[in-house]
Design a protein around this motif. Sequence first.
Motif, short mmCIF file in Angstrom:
data_model
loop_
_atom_site.label_atom_id
_atom_site.label_comp_id
_atom_site.label_asym_id
_atom_site.label_seq_id
_atom_site.Cartn_x
_atom_site.Cartn_y
_atom_site.Cartn_z
N TRP A 162 0.81 -1.21 0.00
CA TRP A 162 0.00 0.00 0.00
C TRP A 162 0.85 1.27 0.00
O TRP A 162 0.35 2.35 -0.25
CB TRP A 162 -0.95 0.01 1.19
CG TRP A 162 -0.25 -0.14 2.51
CD1 TRP A 162 0.23 0.87 3.31
CD2 TRP A 162 0.09 -1.35 3.17
NE1 TRP A 162 0.85 0.35 4.41
CE2 TRP A 162 0.77 -1.02 4.36
CE3 TRP A 162 -0.11 -2.70 2.87
CZ2 TRP A 162 1.25 -1.97 5.25
CZ3 TRP A 162 0.36 -3.65 3.77
CH2 TRP A 162 1.03 -3.27 4.94
N ARG A 163 2.14 1.15 0.27
CA ARG A 163 3.04 2.31 0.30
C ARG A 163 3.58 2.64 -1.10
O ARG A 163 4.38 3.56 -1.24
CB ARG A 163 4.19 2.06 1.27
CG ARG A 163 3.71 1.93 2.71
CD ARG A 163 4.86 1.66 3.66
NE ARG A 163 4.35 1.32 4.97
CZ ARG A 163 5.05 0.66 5.90
NH1 ARG A 163 6.29 0.29 5.64
NH2 ARG A 163 4.51 0.39 7.06
N VAL A 164 3.18 1.91 -2.12
CA VAL A 164 3.59 2.18 -3.50
C VAL A 164 2.36 2.62 -4.27
O VAL A 164 1.36 1.91 -4.32
CB VAL A 164 4.25 0.95 -4.16
CG1 VAL A 164 4.70 1.28 -5.58
CG2 VAL A 164 5.41 0.45 -3.31
N VAL A 165 2.45 3.83 -4.84
CA VAL A 165 1.31 4.45 -5.50
C VAL A 165 1.71 4.93 -6.89
O VAL A 165 2.89 4.98 -7.22
CB VAL A 165 0.76 5.63 -4.66
CG1 VAL A 165 0.22 5.13 -3.31
CG2 VAL A 165 1.83 6.69 -4.44
N ASN A 166 0.72 5.33 -7.67
CA ASN A 166 1.05 5.83 -9.01
C ASN A 166 1.55 7.28 -8.92
O ASN A 166 1.60 7.86 -7.84
CB ASN A 166 -0.12 5.64 -9.98
CG ASN A 166 -1.30 6.53 -9.69
OD1 ASN A 166 -1.21 7.57 -9.04
ND2 ASN A 166 -2.45 6.12 -10.21
N ALA A 167 1.86 7.86 -10.06
CA ALA A 167 2.48 9.19 -10.10
C ALA A 167 1.57 10.29 -9.56
O ALA A 167 2.05 11.33 -9.14
CB ALA A 167 2.90 9.52 -11.53
N SER A 168 0.26 10.05 -9.53
CA SER A 168 -0.65 11.05 -8.95
C SER A 168 -0.91 10.79 -7.47
O SER A 168 -1.67 11.52 -6.84
CB SER A 168 -1.98 11.08 -9.73
OG SER A 168 -2.72 9.90 -9.48
#
Length: 146
Positions: free
Chosen positions: A87-93
């Motif tokens: 959950w700590r990895v997200v997209n560029a936005s």
Amino acid sequence: MPAAPEEPLDAPDEYAAEVLGLVRRIPSGRAMTYGLVAEIVGEKLGRGGPRQVGNVMAGSGDRYAHLVPDGAVVIGPVQDDHAVPWWRVVNASGAPPARHVTAALDALRAEGCPLSRDGRRVDLRRAVWFPQDDGGVEGRRDDRVV
């Protein structure tokens, strides 16, 4: 008797091991983008991109579970038997994976991660984590968001 040397990893497993190792270092309450993870792993291995990071993250619970140390536990308030804090990895936005948005946002809130005003994305300017070159002491902050 000394332990037998481990067999070298094939290229996909080597890449996955680097991604998972980096993601496991992201501190509670902080986040990284797929692109930033790809950039850092790419500096070391010379390959991969955000989509490859996404594929590794999608397989972190099963396909690549053998690359996570036995007994590995996530540090932070969300420890429900997760060895990798996906959950700590997200997209560029700053948006979490669409298929797991509710679980990811719940986990990020529990960790005190800064979110956007509408609560649907990570506020990357405040939450992005950059690992140090010296082995991963909590990262620096700058204006770069990948």
